[in-house]
Scaffold this motif. Structure first.
Motif, PDB file in Angstrom:
ATOM      1  N   TYR A 134      64.203   5.532  52.654  1.00 48.44           N
ATOM      2  CA  TYR A 134      64.402   4.103  52.850  1.00 48.44           C
ATOM      3  C   TYR A 134      63.574   3.334  51.832  1.00 48.44           C
ATOM      4  O   TYR A 134      62.357   3.515  51.755  1.00 48.44           O
ATOM      5  CB  TYR A 134      64.002   3.700  54.266  1.00 48.44           C
ATOM      6  N   GLY A 182      65.592  -2.598  50.994  1.00 47.49           N
ATOM      7  CA  GLY A 182      66.280  -2.483  52.269  1.00 47.49           C
ATOM      8  C   GLY A 182      67.504  -1.585  52.219  1.00 47.49           C
ATOM      9  O   GLY A 182      68.447  -1.756  52.977  1.00 47.49           O
ATOM     10  N   LEU A 233      69.054   2.674  51.137  1.00 45.55           N
ATOM     11  CA  LEU A 233      68.711   4.088  51.034  1.00 45.55           C
ATOM     12  C   LEU A 233      68.757   4.511  49.570  1.00 45.55           C
ATOM     13  O   LEU A 233      69.591   4.025  48.807  1.00 45.55           O
ATOM     14  CB  LEU A 233      69.706   4.902  51.855  1.00 45.55           C
ATOM     15  N   THR A 250      72.473  13.262  51.965  1.00 47.76           N
ATOM     16  CA  THR A 250      71.740  12.559  53.017  1.00 47.76           C
ATOM     17  C   THR A 250      70.380  13.205  53.290  1.00 47.76           C
ATOM     18  O   THR A 250      69.387  12.526  53.542  1.00 47.76           O
ATOM     19  CB  THR A 250      72.585  12.568  54.311  1.00 47.76           C
ATOM     20  N   GLU A 305      61.885   0.234  51.030  1.00 47.78           N
ATOM     21  CA  GLU A 305      61.490  -0.907  51.847  1.00 47.78           C
ATOM     22  C   GLU A 305      61.486  -2.219  51.082  1.00 47.78           C
ATOM     23  O   GLU A 305      61.459  -3.281  51.703  1.00 47.78           O
ATOM     24  CB  GLU A 305      60.143  -0.661  52.540  1.00 47.78           C
ATOM     25  N   LEU A 306      61.531  -2.173  49.786  1.00 44.25           N
ATOM     26  CA  LEU A 306      61.650  -3.433  49.055  1.00 44.25           C
ATOM     27  C   LEU A 306      63.110  -3.888  49.018  1.00 44.25           C
ATOM     28  O   LEU A 306      63.411  -5.045  49.235  1.00 44.25           O
ATOM     29  CB  LEU A 306      61.090  -3.293  47.634  1.00 44.25           C
ATOM     30  N   LYS A 327      67.658  11.520  51.357  1.00 46.48           N
ATOM     31  CA  LYS A 327      67.608  10.071  51.189  1.00 46.48           C
ATOM     32  C   LYS A 327      66.369   9.484  51.855  1.00 46.48           C
ATOM     33  O   LYS A 327      65.886   9.981  52.857  1.00 46.48           O
ATOM     34  CB  LYS A 327      68.876   9.425  51.739  1.00 46.48           C
ATOM     35  N   VAL A 337      71.600  13.063  59.013  1.00 45.57           N
ATOM     36  CA  VAL A 337      70.572  12.025  59.056  1.00 45.57           C
ATOM     37  C   VAL A 337      69.465  12.450  58.088  1.00 45.57           C
ATOM     38  O   VAL A 337      69.077  13.612  58.066  1.00 45.57           O
ATOM     39  CB  VAL A 337      70.004  11.897  60.483  1.00 45.57           C
ATOM     40  N   PRO A 338      68.970  11.525  57.258  1.00 47.37           N
ATOM     41  CA  PRO A 338      67.926  11.881  56.297  1.00 47.37           C
ATOM     42  C   PRO A 338      66.708  12.526  56.968  1.00 47.37           C
ATOM     43  O   PRO A 338      66.304  12.109  58.060  1.00 47.37           O
ATOM     44  CB  PRO A 338      67.551  10.526  55.680  1.00 47.37           C
ATOM     45  N   ALA A 353      63.727  12.170  56.229  1.00 48.97           N
ATOM     46  CA  ALA A 353      62.627  11.216  56.359  1.00 48.97           C
ATOM     47  C   ALA A 353      62.705  10.400  57.644  1.00 48.97           C
ATOM     48  O   ALA A 353      61.739   9.748  58.023  1.00 48.97           O
ATOM     49  CB  ALA A 353      62.605  10.278  55.145  1.00 48.97           C
ATOM     50  N   PHE A 354      63.850  10.422  58.321  1.00 51.16           N
ATOM     51  CA  PHE A 354      63.989   9.715  59.593  1.00 51.16           C
ATOM     52  C   PHE A 354      63.672  10.705  60.696  1.00 51.16           C
ATOM     53  O   PHE A 354      64.067  11.860  60.654  1.00 51.16           O
ATOM     54  CB  PHE A 354      65.404   9.196  59.792  1.00 51.16           C
ATOM     55  N   GLY A 355      63.001  10.248  61.695  1.00 54.68           N
ATOM     56  CA  GLY A 355      62.527  11.145  62.741  1.00 54.68           C
ATOM     57  C   GLY A 355      63.607  12.025  63.355  1.00 54.68           C
ATOM     58  O   GLY A 355      63.349  13.176  63.704  1.00 54.68           O
ATOM     59  N   SER A 356      64.808  11.514  63.449  1.00 54.32           N
ATOM     60  CA  SER A 356      65.804  12.204  64.257  1.00 54.32           C
ATOM     61  C   SER A 356      66.735  13.095  63.436  1.00 54.32           C
ATOM     62  O   SER A 356      67.853  13.378  63.834  1.00 54.32           O
ATOM     63  CB  SER A 356      66.634  11.165  64.997  1.00 54.32           C
TER      64      SER A 356
END
Lengths: 164, 164, 164, 164
Positions: A16, A21, A23, A11, A18-19, A14, A110-111, A113-116
């Motif tokens: 996102y 949708g 991970l 994780t 975006e094409l 990982k 949580v990856p 690349a995600f803020g949290s």
């Protein structure tokens, strides 16, 4: 003291897509994370492979073990998916019994690349534990450090806990 | 093992005041950071005061020392501005010579409230070092841990380094 | 001028399920986004449902249309997954031909909960276009605004473009 | 339709100087913001200067006006500190009375480099308003758009509001 980080995906890394949708894995974020942490450790980063830890099999674990064995550094952090982190820790403990190395596995819920993400916290934690712990294989998650044979993932809570 | 975090302010906890366009202190972000790190440590968070470490004087340091001494926990992390972190570490080392406590000071170069902060990495690091280190006072920054009498802040580079 | 935002889900509002390691819907982030944007618009936020737009069918679209028709506000923004945004725009255009309303659909390529989302930009854009455009149905993406019958999603590039 | 963004600094583009512990200007974040917003607008970005708007004087405003006048594009967004945005809007309105251009000023209450900035929302908003509004000078903040002579900054609330 020189350290080595072995990247195996999970994780942690990982992103996102975006094409599509969904991970997926691209490159590891380890260098970016070390930079953000203003790390001044001497550390080599080596990507072994990038997989979801649910897809890891014996052959994958053999490659991680081999990377630990051939590393010139005696202290290693392995980034790993949380689902089978404990299995890999057991495999490494068995395969490294005859060598004087300290290995700390860590990951993220949580990856990065995600803020949290918890990734930066866990990386700071694992890199610190690995500098002080004696020979052996450990799991560093949730701010704590567990010996490889006294830890399990509580899948309902999404946390690691001691077995006994 | 129960830990205590003593909050004294510093860049760690600075926020942006959007009316005045300047940095200021409101509440500490420690609870939010522990939550983001999915910490499962037993940890008490105590705010002593919130100041820029350039404004800390002997009286401030006496209060930090007093909080360390009266703490039931033997292992403490002190969040602190980086500019005078080493001075406070020295004051604590002197004042805690007769007690069996491990104190790790840490901070951040960039406020946690800003996306690019090193704070979460440093917190994970300090909370890990404090669990393993023997009695004494230490500074944990840049992924490394220094004894209180062998560290200085390199102000040009914005990093901590060993003196000898 | 009072506006209404109708929430239907889409990438916009997806979150990371850290137990299951997949993306899912919980609550909409619209209120948080309006707060971050320091919006001072009079705006009502109404969640119709939260679905991936690939799962939307005629019945879902009928519910969005119904919400547009019964809204007291004449100007509405609909947050929507990008994959079938154009289909819903066409359904709304047909069903709203006889009423004097301006509807702007928008969405995101990356979930708002991830640091790198385009969601806040798109929301600012959609809320601005909707205040000025005459009666009709539009798609606001990539900083641009398209009439419902002159737009398609370029799935290879992940952008919206005019048909002619 | 081709647009031009004129950058003048302001909170929008402030960064945290981790050596000095203060806010400062380096490069504009406009390109990064347009990328994050997946903007597909044809837009030229021109940095005139980077200052805190409290430091702007008549000479600065003359340079912004000159840049508006010589621009080949008829539609311009000016990023600007919020404190004197209204003064600059008035200066531009006077100086552009004889030309057929639409100018929208925008800014941010919190620097884009900080996670919680309103900048991306405001940029999406300003770029949308500028595409539709007739000749004139406007301020786009808080999701709203104001004519240059009907807006003031409410310094207590940190928001823009109509005068009448």
């Amino acid at each position: 003291m020189k350290l080595r980080i072995l990247v195996t995906g999970g994780t942690f890394d990982k992103e996102y897509d975006e094409l599509g949708g969904r991970l997926f894995f691209r490159d590891t974020h380890l260098s970016e994370m070390l930079e953000r942490g203003r790390s001044r450790l001497e550390v080599a980063v080596e990507t072994i492979f990038m997989v979801d830890s649910l897809e890891m099999d014996a052959e994958h674990r053999a490659r991680v073990l081999e990377a630990c064995r051939r590393s010139f550094e005696d202290r290693l952090v392995v980034t790993h998916g949380t689902d089978t982190m404990v299995e890999t820790a057991a495999a490494l403990a068995e395969g490294l019994a005859d060598v004087d190395k300290t290995v700390v596995l860590t990951g993220a819920m949580v990856p990065y690349a995600f803020g949290s993400s918890d990734g930066l916290f866990n990386l700071g934690s694992a890199l610190s534990f690995v500098q002080l712990l004696p020979k052996g294989v450990y799991v560093a998650m949730n701010g704590r450090c567990f010996a490889w044979d006294n830890v399990r993932k509580n899948r309902e809570l999404g946390v690691f806990e001691a077995i006994r």
